[in-house]
Design a protein around this motif. Structure first.
Motif, PDB file in Angstrom:
ATOM      1  N   MET A  20       0.836  -1.190   0.000  1.00  0.00           N
ATOM      2  CA  MET A  20       0.000   0.000   0.000  1.00  0.00           C
ATOM      3  C   MET A  20       0.876   1.247   0.000  1.00  0.00           C
ATOM      4  O   MET A  20       1.761   1.385   0.828  1.00  0.00           O
ATOM      5  CB  MET A  20      -0.906   0.001   1.232  1.00  0.00           C
ATOM      6  CG  MET A  20      -2.076   0.935   1.048  1.00  0.00           C
ATOM      7  SD  MET A  20      -3.189   1.182   2.443  1.00  0.00           S
ATOM      8  CE  MET A  20      -2.852  -0.055   3.602  1.00  0.00           C
ATOM      9  N   LEU A  21       0.619   2.153  -0.935  1.00  0.00           N
ATOM     10  CA  LEU A  21       1.430   3.360  -1.043  1.00  0.00           C
ATOM     11  C   LEU A  21       1.231   4.250   0.197  1.00  0.00           C
ATOM     12  O   LEU A  21       0.239   4.142   0.901  1.00  0.00           O
ATOM     13  CB  LEU A  21       1.060   4.150  -2.289  1.00  0.00           C
ATOM     14  CG  LEU A  21       1.082   3.418  -3.633  1.00  0.00           C
ATOM     15  CD1 LEU A  21       0.812   4.405  -4.759  1.00  0.00           C
ATOM     16  CD2 LEU A  21       2.403   2.707  -3.857  1.00  0.00           C
ATOM     17  N   TYR A  22       2.201   5.096   0.390  1.00  0.00           N
ATOM     18  CA  TYR A  22       2.167   6.044   1.492  1.00  0.00           C
ATOM     19  C   TYR A  22       2.312   7.413   0.831  1.00  0.00           C
ATOM     20  O   TYR A  22       3.364   7.730   0.291  1.00  0.00           O
ATOM     21  CB  TYR A  22       3.355   5.751   2.402  1.00  0.00           C
ATOM     22  CG  TYR A  22       3.190   6.112   3.856  1.00  0.00           C
ATOM     23  CD1 TYR A  22       1.944   6.173   4.456  1.00  0.00           C
ATOM     24  CD2 TYR A  22       4.325   6.357   4.639  1.00  0.00           C
ATOM     25  CE1 TYR A  22       1.827   6.474   5.805  1.00  0.00           C
ATOM     26  CE2 TYR A  22       4.210   6.643   5.985  1.00  0.00           C
ATOM     27  CZ  TYR A  22       2.964   6.705   6.558  1.00  0.00           C
ATOM     28  OH  TYR A  22       2.844   6.998   7.890  1.00  0.00           O
TER      29      TYR A  22
ATOM     30  N   ILE B  95      -9.882  11.694  -0.835  1.00  0.00           N
ATOM     31  CA  ILE B  95     -11.331  11.628  -0.636  1.00  0.00           C
ATOM     32  C   ILE B  95     -11.724  11.332   0.805  1.00  0.00           C
ATOM     33  O   ILE B  95     -12.749  11.788   1.267  1.00  0.00           O
ATOM     34  CB  ILE B  95     -12.028  10.602  -1.565  1.00  0.00           C
ATOM     35  CG1 ILE B  95     -11.285   9.275  -1.567  1.00  0.00           C
ATOM     36  CG2 ILE B  95     -12.191  11.132  -2.961  1.00  0.00           C
ATOM     37  CD1 ILE B  95     -12.125   8.159  -2.116  1.00  0.00           C
TER      38      ILE B  95
ATOM     39  N   ALA C  76      -2.165   6.776   4.294  1.00  0.00           N
ATOM     40  CA  ALA C  76      -2.198   5.516   3.546  1.00  0.00           C
ATOM     41  C   ALA C  76      -2.999   5.688   2.252  1.00  0.00           C
ATOM     42  O   ALA C  76      -3.927   6.490   2.173  1.00  0.00           O
ATOM     43  CB  ALA C  76      -2.819   4.428   4.402  1.00  0.00           C
ATOM     44  N   GLN C  77      -2.616   4.885   1.282  1.00  0.00           N
ATOM     45  CA  GLN C  77      -3.226   4.949  -0.049  1.00  0.00           C
ATOM     46  C   GLN C  77      -4.743   4.815   0.001  1.00  0.00           C
ATOM     47  O   GLN C  77      -5.454   5.401  -0.807  1.00  0.00           O
ATOM     48  CB  GLN C  77      -2.629   3.838  -0.900  1.00  0.00           C
ATOM     49  CG  GLN C  77      -3.126   3.804  -2.326  1.00  0.00           C
ATOM     50  CD  GLN C  77      -2.584   2.605  -3.072  1.00  0.00           C
ATOM     51  OE1 GLN C  77      -1.686   1.925  -2.603  1.00  0.00           O
ATOM     52  NE2 GLN C  77      -3.136   2.338  -4.226  1.00  0.00           N
ATOM     53  N   LYS C  78      -5.247   4.025   0.969  1.00  0.00           N
ATOM     54  CA  LYS C  78      -6.677   3.768   0.948  1.00  0.00           C
ATOM     55  C   LYS C  78      -7.507   5.009   1.219  1.00  0.00           C
ATOM     56  O   LYS C  78      -8.705   5.016   1.022  1.00  0.00           O
ATOM     57  CB  LYS C  78      -7.058   2.599   1.879  1.00  0.00           C
ATOM     58  CG  LYS C  78      -6.793   2.853   3.337  1.00  0.00           C
ATOM     59  CD  LYS C  78      -6.779   1.565   4.147  1.00  0.00           C
ATOM     60  CE  LYS C  78      -8.106   0.864   4.250  1.00  0.00           C
ATOM     61  NZ  LYS C  78      -8.033  -0.344   5.074  1.00  0.00           N
TER      62      LYS C  78
ATOM     63  N   LEU D 290      -2.790  12.899 -10.782  1.00  0.00           N
ATOM     64  CA  LEU D 290      -3.702  13.494  -9.815  1.00  0.00           C
ATOM     65  C   LEU D 290      -4.226  12.417  -8.882  1.00  0.00           C
ATOM     66  O   LEU D 290      -4.504  11.295  -9.303  1.00  0.00           O
ATOM     67  CB  LEU D 290      -4.898  14.126 -10.541  1.00  0.00           C
ATOM     68  CG  LEU D 290      -4.633  15.389 -11.358  1.00  0.00           C
ATOM     69  CD1 LEU D 290      -5.847  15.694 -12.220  1.00  0.00           C
ATOM     70  CD2 LEU D 290      -4.312  16.559 -10.434  1.00  0.00           C
TER      71      LEU D 290
ATOM     72  N   ILE E  95       7.503   7.410  -4.849  1.00  0.00           N
ATOM     73  CA  ILE E  95       6.918   8.744  -4.972  1.00  0.00           C
ATOM     74  C   ILE E  95       8.013   9.760  -4.715  1.00  0.00           C
ATOM     75  O   ILE E  95       8.660   9.749  -3.671  1.00  0.00           O
ATOM     76  CB  ILE E  95       5.736   8.920  -3.999  1.00  0.00           C
ATOM     77  CG1 ILE E  95       4.571   8.043  -4.471  1.00  0.00           C
ATOM     78  CG2 ILE E  95       5.305  10.384  -3.927  1.00  0.00           C
ATOM     79  CD1 ILE E  95       3.394   8.010  -3.535  1.00  0.00           C
TER      80      ILE E  95
ATOM     81  N   GLN F 126      -7.019  12.286  -5.382  1.00  0.00           N
ATOM     82  CA  GLN F 126      -7.874  13.088  -4.512  1.00  0.00           C
ATOM     83  C   GLN F 126      -7.897  12.457  -3.122  1.00  0.00           C
ATOM     84  O   GLN F 126      -8.079  11.239  -2.974  1.00  0.00           O
ATOM     85  CB  GLN F 126      -9.307  13.195  -5.061  1.00  0.00           C
ATOM     86  CG  GLN F 126     -10.123  14.226  -4.261  1.00  0.00           C
ATOM     87  CD  GLN F 126     -11.591  14.312  -4.661  1.00  0.00           C
ATOM     88  OE1 GLN F 126     -12.104  13.451  -5.364  1.00  0.00           O
ATOM     89  NE2 GLN F 126     -12.275  15.346  -4.195  1.00  0.00           N
TER      90      GLN F 126
ATOM     91  N   VAL G  20      -2.430  21.259  -6.300  1.00  0.00           N
ATOM     92  CA  VAL G  20      -2.625  21.346  -7.754  1.00  0.00           C
ATOM     93  C   VAL G  20      -2.243  22.707  -8.310  1.00  0.00           C
ATOM     94  O   VAL G  20      -1.986  22.840  -9.508  1.00  0.00           O
ATOM     95  CB  VAL G  20      -4.083  21.023  -8.177  1.00  0.00           C
ATOM     96  CG1 VAL G  20      -4.344  19.539  -8.092  1.00  0.00           C
ATOM     97  CG2 VAL G  20      -5.090  21.812  -7.376  1.00  0.00           C
TER      98      VAL G  20
ATOM     99  N   ARG H  93     -10.310  16.094   1.051  1.00  0.00           N
ATOM    100  CA  ARG H  93     -11.008  16.128  -0.236  1.00  0.00           C
ATOM    101  C   ARG H  93     -10.305  16.989  -1.280  1.00  0.00           C
ATOM    102  O   ARG H  93     -10.874  17.310  -2.324  1.00  0.00           O
ATOM    103  CB  ARG H  93     -12.467  16.567  -0.071  1.00  0.00           C
ATOM    104  CG  ARG H  93     -13.305  15.550   0.678  1.00  0.00           C
ATOM    105  CD  ARG H  93     -14.764  15.608   0.319  1.00  0.00           C
ATOM    106  NE  ARG H  93     -15.028  15.295  -1.073  1.00  0.00           N
ATOM    107  CZ  ARG H  93     -15.248  14.076  -1.552  1.00  0.00           C
ATOM    108  NH1 ARG H  93     -15.219  13.031  -0.758  1.00  0.00           N
ATOM    109  NH2 ARG H  93     -15.494  13.894  -2.823  1.00  0.00           N
ATOM    110  N   GLN H  94      -9.072  17.362  -1.026  1.00  0.00           N
ATOM    111  CA  GLN H  94      -8.349  18.149  -2.017  1.00  0.00           C
ATOM    112  C   GLN H  94      -7.756  17.240  -3.088  1.00  0.00           C
ATOM    113  O   GLN H  94      -7.304  16.134  -2.800  1.00  0.00           O
ATOM    114  CB  GLN H  94      -7.211  18.932  -1.349  1.00  0.00           C
ATOM    115  CG  GLN H  94      -7.695  20.006  -0.396  1.00  0.00           C
ATOM    116  CD  GLN H  94      -8.539  21.066  -1.092  1.00  0.00           C
ATOM    117  OE1 GLN H  94      -8.114  21.686  -2.051  1.00  0.00           O
ATOM    118  NE2 GLN H  94      -9.757  21.260  -0.595  1.00  0.00           N
ATOM    119  N   TRP H  95      -7.797  17.731  -4.315  1.00  0.00           N
ATOM    120  CA  TRP H  95      -7.053  17.074  -5.387  1.00  0.00           C
ATOM    121  C   TRP H  95      -5.599  17.497  -5.253  1.00  0.00           C
ATOM    122  O   TRP H  95      -5.325  18.670  -4.972  1.00  0.00           O
ATOM    123  CB  TRP H  95      -7.596  17.504  -6.749  1.00  0.00           C
ATOM    124  CG  TRP H  95      -8.921  16.880  -7.087  1.00  0.00           C
ATOM    125  CD1 TRP H  95     -10.147  17.353  -6.743  1.00  0.00           C
ATOM    126  CD2 TRP H  95      -9.138  15.672  -7.809  1.00  0.00           C
ATOM    127  NE1 TRP H  95     -11.126  16.517  -7.223  1.00  0.00           N
ATOM    128  CE2 TRP H  95     -10.541  15.470  -7.885  1.00  0.00           C
ATOM    129  CE3 TRP H  95      -8.309  14.729  -8.409  1.00  0.00           C
ATOM    130  CZ2 TRP H  95     -11.119  14.376  -8.522  1.00  0.00           C
ATOM    131  CZ3 TRP H  95      -8.878  13.649  -9.057  1.00  0.00           C
ATOM    132  CH2 TRP H  95     -10.260  13.467  -9.107  1.00  0.00           C
TER     133      TRP H  95
END
Lengths: 998, 89
Positions: free
Chosen positions: B1-3, B60, B13-15, B56, B78, B58, B84, B64-66
């Motif tokens: 899982m990405l960080y 979520i 965490a990516q989730k 990109l 990474i 988000q 953005v 909630r920022q992109w």
């Protein structure tokens, strides 16, 4: 009750606590601290299973995670688990273990006939033999082979145990508590780092528990205990035993499997059985140690043949002798320690050393103790079927490709050592490309890909002094970078025995005129000859050889077989091992239970459940629910013995004739505020939004940039710079992200804010010709006339003292309103509506009736807006502005979107006016045409029109509008139906839309 | 899982994130003429590089920022994350 192979004193078990258990129905006992394996060996039991393919008798080979053979079906704490490693599972009271892969019993196994037919079972046997006839594979061959081969049986009972997931973060994760792991953890802890130390076994210390060493004048075991005690007392350290780090994933995330309570006799209701840890570590120390590898010889799988270190561990940790007449067969010095341990316990071993006569500290000690050592000797073949009885041994010639002086010696166990293989699995999983270390004939980690550092035996350092030094240094340096604190630690003095060089010898030649099986991989029954066949048949890549022969597969992942397999391939191919390469190491390192992977996410907890504030009322009134995303929505309210069809017909009919109310809370709601809100909506929707007055609502359509319809809904202007947008239930989250995308990335200059308010409002639709009458009773002080509250208008008013929003909008096509109140008032609103509605014949209606109402009105919804339709496909081109730009507009000019014969929405009715048309049916010209029958369209939504009392469907059909009046067939092979239909307009009821405006 | 380091919230965490495609694509201006070739390039054409990719995401389940993430598509490394409104070089 005596245990013939239990030593009187030795071992770390608790002799004050006896534990009774059964094996294949026989009552036995062991002690607290035993594994199933050590207890069985103490009782003189070695035959525990049958091999995968040939059903050969198999016993124990290792003493831990490396075990390839002793997998048992174990019942304990009320559940049955297959493939349990007997060398790892701790004994608990009442445990019952049985052998797998044998019938009728492990002592007399019918399947063993395979062993005598082994010449017919070469590598790839199944692939080659069961090719024909093709149809036999699924029904006859495969079920039979699966029954004959295979391991244990999974339980079909529901697992009642509790499993947990845990997320943890640390500076340094140390995987393994041997000398290098302890040293690393200790040094890092002293620097103030947050440390997690994980040990797979119940006891900490790794090889310190079994090796005859001393550190700072303490025995290895005592030193380990001292360090662990100190680590446990430190607040920045978490120490975990029975915990296997089994996977190394991206960005230094490691996953650990903790066996929390399988070893406990009693536990609290809330103690999980097992726990899965997701650990994000800044740095990782891989101190996973090494695993001894065997030397390959004839019938080397006979019960009673052990890895030499395992034999030593059984004596030192469990106080158990694996035999009383041992043969030690080795190519290195480490097995001499096992011999000396036997000698210490008054057992006389014979050492067969493949090396020529020479001297080293250990050899000299063994000699001085009078141990019988035979240099340049090896075991040719083991004799005995269910247990080793003797061994044919011989003196190797200089080239070690033949032998002389063959003799048979009696023995009851053979302890074999072919040197040591570093456990590089985690390093490899992290992306580290391994390198081959000639000095130890094995792979070790090379350049780091992530923040991982291998130390000790896992890195190929086989002396205690080096392991400790590496451990202390790396633990200290890695943690100092994080904590910026460095505490000086003096590396302790070590007393250990110096090992001489090992012999690069791994496989005994075959005796003349004899062809005993020489196993490389025990778990999968892969022998030397199988690998030879694979190469002879042209398999070259080691990955292909692995898959063809199954070498290194299954639950033990080839821990004891991989390197010997590579040696064999490279010998035959005349290559060196690094040229052959190694197969890929993948998680999990050891098998873990499905329960642990799943954790708490089962049953009701599988996903979140969203309930509207009126949910309890629906439940009490016999609502049958349907899932709409995570929401539970009433599908229909069951009266008496009604079916879905009957109930939805009744509910829909009542809306058309009287009035009904529907819970519409689940619709997505987005609050939009800001001076540029109108401009934003004008860009997001296809129709015009600049001139919508305050207090008015408008139906809007939004597209994706590729011109496909994304969502529809109404948006209401609450005040000058404040709008309330509704979306479909399914698209709510996507639409919010979509709006945020454009506001944050594409048009940041627009001064607009959006936020989801779906949960803030409870919504109810009141629909039907009597809805205005009902509304006037709900709002006695409000003028609800058609003039004061016309179609698509909005008002705020108190609903029996509670603030509310009234929208005159309609999904059903009837005169209708939607009332929103704060969620907390939702139930109050609903109950009031039910009370007041009595006088008007009001009934609640569910999603099924809601669908019926919108379908016969020709209103499109999800099934029509399926990600393939543009506005004109679904008769919504009237909403597409020609004057302004909006998201997706440029795509609408694409050629394919504008061809005359493009799919369009139409209505269908069956010619017989009786047969329901299944959703998903294909529309064809000729139902008997040759396949593939050209498809003209598909049925998207179906209902029973309550207005016209016959079935009605919406369909998306090629050249749709021009087909009106023509007859086709709607064919559903799934439902085995073919219905003759007539194409009509999609607006079946009230095509002029008079009712909503009435 | 990405960080993933959210520029607003820190390492998460990516989730908590959802993927949003190539961040270097620029939408043609609204209310301006655009050739169909430019439009098609914007809607459909994406590079699928092996290696560095600015994309990109988000946040979520967070702010909630992109955000922009420069990631190696082969190794998942990474290199950099940014708001953005910021440039990644």
């Amino acid at each position: 009750m005596s245990q013939p192979f239990r030593l009187n004193k030795e071992g770390l078990i608790n002799r004050n606590k006896k534990i009774s258990f059964t094996f294949n129905g026989k009552k036995l006992f062991g002690y607290e601290g035993d594994t199933i394996a050590s207890a069985l060996i103490a009782n003189g039991i070695h035959l525990v299973g049958r091999s995968f393919k040939y059903h050969r008798p198999r016993g124990f080979f290792g003493a831990g995670v490396e075990e390839p053979n002793a997998k048992l079906q174990v019942e304990f704490n009320g559940h049955s688990e297959p493939n349990v490693n007997a060398t790892e599972m701790e004994l608990v009271e009442g445990l019952s273990a049985t052998s797998q892969n044998c019938w009728p019993s492990v002592n007399f196994d019918v399947g063993a006939i395979n062993n005598f037919l082994k010449m017919f079972f070469p590598a790839g046997f199944y692939y080659k033999t069961f090719m024909w006839p093709k149809s036999f594979w699924y029904k006859i061959y495969e079920p039979f082979i699966r029954k004959a081969a295979g391991l244990g049986v999974a339980s079909i009972e529901k697992d009642k145990e509790r499993y947990e997931h845990k997320f943890e973060y640390c500076d340094l994760l140390v995987t393994g508590s041997g000398p290098s792991g302890l040293a690393s953890a200790y040094a890092a802890a002293k620097n103030g780092a947050k440390v997690i130390l994980a040990e797979d076994k119940p006891r900490f210390g790794g090889t310190l528990l079994t090796d005859d060493v001393s550190i700072d004048n303490l025995s290895g075991k005592d030193w380990a205990e001292k360090i662990i005690t100190e680590l446990k007392s430190m607040p920045n350290v978490t120490v975990k035993n029975r915990s296997q780090v089994f996977g190394y994933y991206d960005h230094n995330m490691l996953v650990m499997f903790e066996r929390v309570s399988d070893h406990l006799e009693k536990k609290s209701k809330f103690t999980p059985r097992q726990r899965l840890w997701y650990i994000r570590a800044k740095e990782t120390i891989l101190s996973t140690g090494s695993i001894e590898r065997p030397i390959v010889f004839g019938n080397n799988d006979t019960p009673g043949i052990f890895l030499s270190a395992a034999a030593k561990e059984y004596m030192k940790v469990y106080g158990v002798l694996v035999g009383k007449k041992p043969l030690i067969f080795t190519n290195n010095d480490s097995a001499y320690e096992t011999a000396l341990e036997f000698k210490k316990n008054n057992v006389e071993p014979i050492i067969l050393d493949t090396r020529e006569e020479h001297s080293s500290e250990l050899i000299d000690e063994a000699k001085s103790k009078g141990i019988d050592i035979r240099f340049s000797h090896g075991v040719i073949v083991a004799n005995g079927y269910k247990k080793v009885k003797s061994a044919k041994i011989g003196k190797l010639n200089k080239d070690k490709n033949s032998f002389e002086k063959i003799e048979t010696v009696d023995c009851d166990c053979i302890c074999v050592s072919g040197f040591w293989t570093p456990s590089v699995h985690l390093a490899s999983q992290s992306g580290n490309k391994l390198k081959y270390e000639e000095k130890i004939d094995a792979f070790i980690p090379d350049k780091k890909k992530q923040h991982e550092t291998s130390v000790g035996a896992a890195n190929g350092s086989f002396t205690l002094e080096e392991s400790l030094k590496h451990g202390f240094e790396n633990g200290s340096n890695l943690s100092a970078k994080i904590t910026e604190t460095k505490t000086e630690i003096s590396i302790p003095n070590v007393n250990e025995k110096k090992y001489g060089a090992h012999d690069k010898f791994w496989c005994m030649p075959l005796p003349k005129n004899e062809n005993p099986k020489r196993f490389v991989d025990f778990q999968n029954d892969v022998s030397v000859s199988d690998i030879e066949i694979a190469l002879r048949e042209g398999y070259r890549s080691i990955e292909h050889v692995k898959r063809y022969t199954t070498l290194g597969m299954a639950t033990d992942q080839g821990r004891t077989s991989n390197l010997n397999g590579l040696q064999l391939v490279s010998n035959i191919e005349n290559k060196i091992v690094p040229e052959v390469g190694h197969t890929t190491f993948r998680p999990p390192f050891t098998p873990i239970t499905i329960g642990t992977i799943v954790g708490r996410e089962v049953g009701m907890e599988y996903m979140p459940t969203r309930k509207t504030p009126m949910h309890e009322w629906h439940e009490k009134n016999n609502a049958v629910f349907v899932d709409a995303g995570a929401w539970k929505r009433p599908r229909y309210y069951k009266l008496g013995s009604e079916t879905l069809f009957e109930a939805s017909k009744r509910e829909a009919k009542n809306v058309r004739e009287n009035v009904g109310i529907c819970d519409v809370t689940t619709l997505g709601k987005i609050d939009i505020k800001g001076p540029d809100a109108a401009e934003f909506l004008n860009r997001v929707y296809t129709n015009a939004w600049m001139k919508l007055p305050v207090g008015k609502a408008r139906y809007g359509l939004m597209l994706r940039e590729d011109g496909i319809v994304m969502d529809d809904g109404t948006t209401t202007r609450i005040s000058e710079n404040h709008y309330h947008m509704t979306t479909t239930t399914a698209q709510a989250a996507n639409v919010l992200s979509h709006l945020e995308y454009y506001l944050q990335i594409v048009w940041p200059e627009l001064n607009v804010n959006v936020v989801s308010t779906t949960e803030q409002w409870a919504g109810a639709a009141i629909a039907g010709p009597k809805s205005r009458d009902m509304l006037s009773k709900l709002y006695p002080d409000l003028d609800v006339s058609n003039e004061a509250l016309p179609f698509m208008s909005y008002k705020e008013a108190e609903f029996f003292g509670v603030p509310s929003r009234i929208f005159r909008i309609s999904f059903s096509g009837e005169l209708a309103y939607e009332i929103n109140v704060k969620s907390d008032h939702g139930m109050f609103m609903w109950e009031k509506m039910m009370e007041v509605g009595k006088d008007f014949g009001n009934q609640p209606y569910g999603t099924e009736a809601l669908s019926t109402l919108r379908i016969e009105m020709g209103h499109v919804a999800g099934p029509e807006l399926d990600g393939r339709t543009i506005p004109s496909d679904v008769s919504l081109n009237g909403l597409v502005s020609k004057k302004k730009d909006f998201i997706g507009k440029n795509s609408l000019g694409r050629e394919a979107f504008n061809v005359e014969s493009r799919q369009k929405i139409v209505g269908l009715i069956p010619i017989d006016r009786k047969s329901s048309i299944p959703e998903g049916s294909h529309i064809v010209q000729d139902q008997n045409a040759k396949l593939p029958n050209p498809k003209l369209g598909h049925v998207s939504s179906s209902c029973w029109s309550v207005e016209n009392n016959n079935p009605f469907s919406l369909a998306i059909m090629k050249d749709g509008k021009n087909m009106i009046g023509k007859k086709f067939f709607a064919v559903s092979p799934l439902k085995n139906k073919s219905i003759e239909v007539e194409v009509i307009s999609s607006h079946y009821v009230d095509p002029e839309g008079k009712r909503v405006r009435s | 899982m990405l960080y993933i380091k959210c520029p607003y919230c820190g390492l998460r965490a990516q989730k908590e994130f959802s993927y949003g495609g190539d961040a270097t694509v620029k939408r043609p201006n609204i209310n301006e003429e655009v050739s169909s070739e430019d439009w098609d390039n914007f809607v459909y054409m994406r590079k699928s590089p092996r290696g560095k990719h600015i994309e990109l995401w988000q946040h979520i389940a967070g702010c909630r920022q992109w955000i922009k993430v420069q990631r190696d598509t082969a190794t998942h490394e990474i290199f950099q994350t940014a708001k953005v409104t910021e440039e990644i070089r």
